[in-house]
Motif scaffolding. Structure first.
Motif, PDB file in Angstrom:
ATOM      1  N   LEU A 195      35.955 -39.135  22.741  1.00 15.65           N
ATOM      2  CA  LEU A 195      36.403 -38.549  21.481  1.00 15.65           C
ATOM      3  C   LEU A 195      35.596 -37.286  21.208  1.00 15.65           C
ATOM      4  CD1 LEU A 195      36.754 -41.803  19.341  1.00 15.65           C
ATOM      5  CD2 LEU A 195      38.599 -40.423  20.308  1.00 15.65           C
ATOM      6  N   ASN A 197      33.694 -34.326  19.493  1.00 13.39           N
ATOM      7  CA  ASN A 197      32.847 -34.207  18.304  1.00 13.39           C
ATOM      8  C   ASN A 197      32.441 -35.567  17.731  1.00 13.39           C
ATOM      9  OD1 ASN A 197      33.045 -31.336  18.381  1.00 13.39           O
ATOM     10  ND2 ASN A 197      35.045 -31.475  17.355  1.00 13.39           N
ATOM     11  N   ALA A 198      32.566 -36.633  18.518  1.00  6.45           N
ATOM     12  CA  ALA A 198      32.161 -37.966  18.076  1.00  6.45           C
ATOM     13  C   ALA A 198      30.906 -38.379  18.835  1.00  6.45           C
ATOM     14  CB  ALA A 198      33.291 -38.964  18.281  1.00  6.45           C
ATOM     15  N   THR A 232      31.047 -44.962  10.020  1.00  2.60           N
ATOM     16  CA  THR A 232      32.105 -44.604  10.960  1.00  2.60           C
ATOM     17  C   THR A 232      33.458 -44.784  10.296  1.00  2.60           C
ATOM     18  OG1 THR A 232      32.310 -46.845  11.884  1.00  2.60           O
ATOM     19  CG2 THR A 232      30.697 -45.373  12.896  1.00  2.60           C
ATOM     20  N   CYS A 236      35.242 -41.696  14.155  1.00  2.00           N
ATOM     21  CA  CYS A 236      34.403 -40.547  13.851  1.00  2.00           C
ATOM     22  C   CYS A 236      33.118 -40.999  13.165  1.00  2.00           C
ATOM     23  CB  CYS A 236      35.142 -39.565  12.937  1.00  2.00           C
ATOM     24  SG  CYS A 236      36.616 -38.825  13.682  1.00  2.00           S
TER      25      CYS A 236
END
Length: 508
Positions: A195, A197-198, A232, A236
């Motif tokens: 994912l 930017n996770a 979370t 994200c």
């Protein structure tokens, strides 16, 4: 870093076997609870030392037969296996995969550094295996979102790979997973896809990861002596994490074991530290309130942390510690009443056998701690290849374990490294099997121990699986939910997936 102790009571606990419509006359073993050593510290070659946290598996049938899949994509010891319906995730170590020391000279390239420290296996028609590139420095030509490889085909795509210490599926969204590696980051995944930017980068390497069941609050232990807690949402990380300090400032400790509370202690997070110095055996053990961002109380134990477990009600916490003189202690605290100042029970563990140490400097370690399904018995897995069982109602000075089970087979360890018994899974069987524990040891065997039978009984310690090397880790799953009954990883880096047998046998 966790010892297994098995202790028995005069009267066998009253366990009720559920009546399932699909049950047959074959032998079954039902998994009801498991405490997992989850952390391993990086060794000079390819192993990391494990520490456990409590997990709970549903009922499962272990009628094992042949290996349905086997693959070798890891460059070092398997240190963690988790599974969900149709999927298995595996983390491992690799040579040269240790974390970078801040301010130190860059390490030269390790010829044996290899990708495959994070793998994902899918039980579809093609039984595909994937190497996930989330904790490595890739070559410029490699697409980081790709990674599906044939199990036995190895084409190096990474400049450097880091050991992956911890992995966990989100309990509320099982298609989401988090991994923690020695590149000082955690990474979130949707199945085998990274994912974007996770991820989050820490000041030091993270080790253990654990979700809170009710809301997927994510706790991450770190070598800087803190626990970081992340909100979370839909795969994200929301905002910056809350840093909860377990050790005082300027104390060189790393946080090892963490356990989320349950039942009476559901909102609490328990954490334990251990020193990074060879001659320091001090430790800090605390109960944290992540919602309030504070330490609620400290436990009275002051030795280095070796492992923790909660009973099924979340009312009592078992804490194992190691002292400078080589002694190990087991204490039980009443966390339901918030009492960490005084242990309700305390016992000194049996000395570790010198025959199982690799050198004069290596101390014995507890590698896993777990309560039985009713919370009466306590199993402690040990680095000297023994499992001890205690009756938690009758513990005190001079009272030893009620059972001592030994992985007696020939040593199958790779390169002289020995980790002993790496995990302990409580199971409740019937058709004459009774209450038991599944363990994996240095003899390269995953065994079933009936705690109602003598340790001297040669029929005890049935072999469920025997790969090519000593056991790195294993996972017992629920076949009714599409999981595999047993997945085993050895310290040579190979993984074996087992299916059900077509016929029942008294020995596996």
């Amino acid at each position: 870093m966790i010892q297994k102790v098995v202790r028995g009571s005069a009267m066998e606990p009253n366990y009720i076997t559920p009546q399932w419509a699909w049950r047959t006359q074959k032998d079954f073993i039902w998994v009801t609870a498991q405490a997992q050593v989850h952390q391993r510290h990086q060794n000079s070659v390819s192993h990391v030392k494990k520490q456990s946290h409590l997990t709970v598996n549903p009922l499962v049938m272990l009628e094992l037969a042949s290996v349905s899949a086997s693959f070798h994509m890891a460059g070092g010891a398997i240190n963690r296996i988790i599974q969900k319906p149709g999927c298995v995730a595996i983390s491992s170590a690799t040579s040269g995969g240790q974390s970078d020391v801040p301010g130190a000279t860059a390490q030269p390239h390790d010829t044996y550094n290899r990708e495959g420290t994070l793998q994902f296996w899918q039980d579809n028609k093609g039984k595909s295996s994937a190497i996930l590139h989330g904790h490595c420095v890739l070559k410029e030509s490699q697409n980081q979102t790709e990674g599906l490889l044939e199990p036995e085909v190895y084409e190096p795509t990474c400049h450097r790979c880091y050991t992956v210490n911890g992995i966990s599926f989100d309990p509320n969204q099982s298609h989401l997973m988090v991994s923690a590696g020695n590149n000082c980051t955690i990474q979130l995944w949707q199945d085998h896809k990274k994912l974007n930017n996770a991820y989050y980068k820490y000041p030091r390497a993270p080790y253990d990861v654990a979700y809170r069941e009710k809301d997927s609050l994510l706790a991450v232990t770190c070598m800087n002596g803190s626990v970081f807690v992340h909100q979370t949402q839909w795969g994200c990380l929301v905002g910056d994490p809350v840093e909860l300090h377990v050790v005082p400032p300027n104390v060189q400790h790393s946080v090892g074991a963490i356990i989320w509370g349950q039942g009476a202690s559901a909102d609490m997070l328990f954490a334990s530290s251990e020193s990074q110095g060879m001659d320091d055996y001090s430790g800090f053990h605390v109960a944290l309130d992540p919602d309030q961002g504070r330490c609620v109380y400290k436990f009275s134990a002051s030795e280095s942390g070796d492992g923790m477990a909660l009973d099924p009600d979340g009312a009592r916490l078992a804490l194992c510690t190691a002292a400078l003189d080589g002694t190990h202690f087991l204490r039980i605290y009443d966390v339901h009443r918030g009492n960490g100042q005084r242990a309700t029970q305390e016992v000194q563990l049996n000395h570790f056998h010198a025959d199982f140490t690799q050198s004069a400097s290596q101390e014995g370690e507890v590698t896993a701690v777990s309560f039985s399904p009713d919370g009466l018995l306590l199993a402690i897995a040990r680095s000297d290849d023994e499992v001890h069982v205690y009756d938690s109602r009758f513990m005190g000075q001079g009272i030893g374990p009620m059972r001592r089970f030994l992985h007696w087979g020939d040593d199958c360890c790779m390169a002289g490294d020995k980790w002993g018994v790496v995990d302990a899974v409580w199971v409740n069987g019937w058709c004459g099997r009774g209450l038991g524990i599944v363990t994996g040891g240095s003899d390269g065997c995953v065994r079933f121990w009936d705690v109602c039978r003598s340790a001297d009984d040669i029929q005890n310690g049935d072999v469920l699986a025997q790969p090519n090397s000593d056991i790195g880790h294993f996972s017992v799953g629920d076949p009714r939910n599409g999981e595999k009954p047993l997945v085993v990883g050895d310290n040579g880096g190979r993984v074996y997936v087992y299916d059900h047998a077509t016929a029942c046998s008294s020995h596996f």
